[in-house]
Design a protein around this motif. Structure first.
Motif, short mmCIF file in Angstrom:
data_model
loop_
_atom_site.label_atom_id
_atom_site.label_comp_id
_atom_site.label_asym_id
_atom_site.label_seq_id
_atom_site.Cartn_x
_atom_site.Cartn_y
_atom_site.Cartn_z
N LYS A 242 1.32 -0.78 0.15
CA LYS A 242 0.05 0.19 0.22
C LYS A 242 0.97 0.81 0.49
N ARG A 243 0.60 1.65 -1.21
CA ARG A 243 1.79 3.62 -1.01
C ARG A 243 1.49 4.41 0.11
N VAL B 294 2.97 7.03 0.77
CA VAL B 294 3.99 8.54 0.11
C VAL B 294 3.89 8.59 -1.63
N LYS B 295 3.90 9.44 -2.39
CA LYS B 295 3.53 9.31 -3.54
C LYS B 295 4.63 8.74 -4.61
N GLU B 296 6.02 9.46 -4.12
CA GLU B 296 7.31 8.79 -3.76
C GLU B 296 7.85 7.75 -4.33
N GLU C 279 8.84 3.80 -3.99
CA GLU C 279 8.91 2.52 -5.03
C GLU C 279 8.18 1.19 -4.38
N TYR D 224 12.82 7.30 -1.40
CA TYR D 224 12.36 8.40 -1.98
C TYR D 224 12.72 9.56 -1.72
N GLY E 263 7.64 4.98 2.57
CA GLY E 263 6.59 5.33 2.04
C GLY E 263 5.36 3.97 1.65
#
Length: 150
Positions: A4-5, A7-9, A11, A28, A44
């Motif tokens: 589950k992401r 933070v959008k950055e 990986e 990230y 993240g």
């Protein structure tokens, strides 16, 4: 395996080659470490490790051999019930400042099946050939010079 992401950055962990045991863990953000400094690098994402398995966060050999960076509590353990953000504790064991850019592979994650049994006290243990022989019991290491001592 599900991730589950947070933070959008972030990986997605991935294997560099088909059949690799380890999934590369990527920072990230950039990382800057002075000699003997340690830092917790959050990745993240959170993840869902299958029941009966554990995630082992292990060092990357290239970072260790080239830069002196390693995972401080190696291997770090991620239990299958943990759903928080995954992080890695990195330490700089070199005598120089080390900087890594964002998107650097900083550790690897290995997912392993484990056996779990209830711990109990016992008055005796089954005997083995090794018995109570401890460190160095399987053979003596002989060093040719001080430079061979690690």
């Amino acid at each position: 395996m599900k991730f589950k992401r947070i933070v959008k950055e972030a990986e997605l962990p991935r294997q560099a080659h088909v059949g690799d045991a380890g999934y590369d863990l990527v920072s990230y953000k950039p990382i800057n470490l002075a000699p003997l400094q340690r830092v917790q690098v959050m990745l993240g994402f959170s993840m869902e490790i299958p029941d009966g398995h554990v995630g082992l966060v292990c060092p990357r050999s290239g970072l260790a051999s080239k830069l002196g960076l390693t995972v401080l509590n190696s291997p770090g353990i991620i239990d299958s019930g943990y759903r928080g953000e995954v992080g890695v504790i990195i330490i700089n064991l070199s005598n120089q400042n080390v900087s890594l850019p964002e998107k650097s592979r900083i550790a690897q994650l290995v997912i392993v099946k484990f056996y779990s049994e209830k711990a109990v006290w016992s008055e005796s243990l089954n005997q083995t050939d090794r018995g109570e022989k401890g460190f160095g019991s399987s053979g003596e290491v002989i060093f040719e010079s001080e430079k061979d001592i690690i």
